[in-house]
Scaffold this motif. Structure first.
Motif: not given
Length: 323
Positions: A21-29, A99-105, A282-286, A302-305
């Motif tokens: 749900g945090s995924q978006k095109v451009g993430m990680g740039r 959070h969810s699959v983020g547990e793997f991270s 991650g590239d998210s604020k969720v 967050t890493f968006q800052e």
């Protein structure tokens, strides 16, 4: 020493990791542009599953990135790229939760699981989840407390399966189940005073009994993982408790597909350890936003800052409260 004293006075850190749900095109740039370590992470993850994850994250297309089997490894890879930048600065995780699959991270951060193995596992997890034949969906409900949501679920269950799938915050829950039962819940929740009920754009009823079809195949994947005990405390989604044994890690990863995600309870557990500040890796604020809704006094980063790494440069984030 002065930095440590200042950080001790300000409170302890936790590193938290976003999920699907945090995924978006451009993430990680930004990570790819500024860090060779982050670029190596993308290369390793791409080689592990035979997908150019850098291109997928940066260029999409959105429909391809949103597909469960692609979104999950992409999210874990971006978080691992952020982690690589932190480790370049000599920082280590004090306590982690995902959070969810983020547990793997989070498990990668705690060195329980190598990146390549984590990415292969979540790729398979996404493929299995997408293969479930049982129709279903997910519904987010805002403005009702947990007890009221559970009561209304029991009422709506007359029309099929409906369960609380994710405990995001005291006033936000996500339900999974049959579409008819979710529509029934939406009607009764609106009448009961819910502020908002929104159907999510997902293809299946994740974290519910309707995912039981893939249980045995997923069990084999989890059993094959070469796990190690963590270097720091790790909160698990399905128990909201810290790891004690490798068995409890495997059990959480296994039942996560059919059991609820106890994110709110994980955040509360972090606070009980003395955490007052969280860093979303991650590239998210969720998930940092959800954490603050559960505990409004939490400070978040967050890493968006743009200055996140500079802000962390003078802080000792590597100390964990004993568990």
């Amino acid at each position: 020493m002065n930095n440590i004293v200042r950080d001790e006075a300000a409170g302890r850190w936790a590193w938290i990791f976003p999920g699907q749900g945090s995924q978006k095109v451009g993430m990680g740039r930004k990570m790819l542009e500024r860090s060779s370590a982050a670029r190596r992470v993308f290369e390793e993850a791409s080689d592990a599953i035979g997908v150019d994850l850098a291109r997928l994250c940066l260029e999409g297309p959105a429909e391809t990135l949103m597909a469960t089997e692609n979104a999950q490894p992409a999210i874990v890879t971006v978080s691992a790229a952020c982690l690589a930048e932190l480790e370049e600065r000599g920082l280590a995780p004090p306590v982690v939760a995902g959070h969810s699959v983020g547990e793997f991270s989070a498990l990668v951060a705690a060195r329980c699981l190598p990146l390549a193995a984590a990415v292969r596992a979540v790729r398979k997890r996404g493929q299995l989840m997408a293969s479930v034949r049982a129709p279903g969906g997910m519904l987010a409900v805002m403005g009702l407390d947990g007890a009221r949501v559970a009561e209304l679920c029991r009422e709506a269950a007359r029309d099929g399966v409906v369960v609380v799938a994710i405990h995001n915050s005291p006033q936000q829950f996500v339900l999974s189940g049959d579409l008819g039962a979710l529509e029934r819940f939406k009607d009764v929740a609106t009448s009961a005073g819910a502020k908002e009920c929104v159907m999510l754009e997902v293809s299946h009823a994740f974290h519910s009994p309707l995912m039981g079809q893939i249980h045995e195949e997923w069990r084999a994947v989890v059993a094959s993982l070469q796990l190690r005990m963590p270097r720091c405390p790790v909160f698990l989604n399905t128990t909201a408790k810290t790891v004690k044994t490798l068995v409890c890690i495997r059990q959480s990863l296994l039942v996560q597909i059919t059991a609820p995600i106890l994110w709110m309870q994980c955040v509360q557990g972090l606070v009980e350890l003395g955490v007052t500040r969280v860093l979303e890796v991650g590239d998210s604020k969720v998930v940092s936003s959800l954490a603050r809704r559960s505990v409004p006094t939490l400070q978040t980063l967050t890493f968006q800052e743009p200055t996140v790494l500079n802000q962390l440069g003078g802080a000792d984030t590597s100390r964990a409260t004993p568990v």
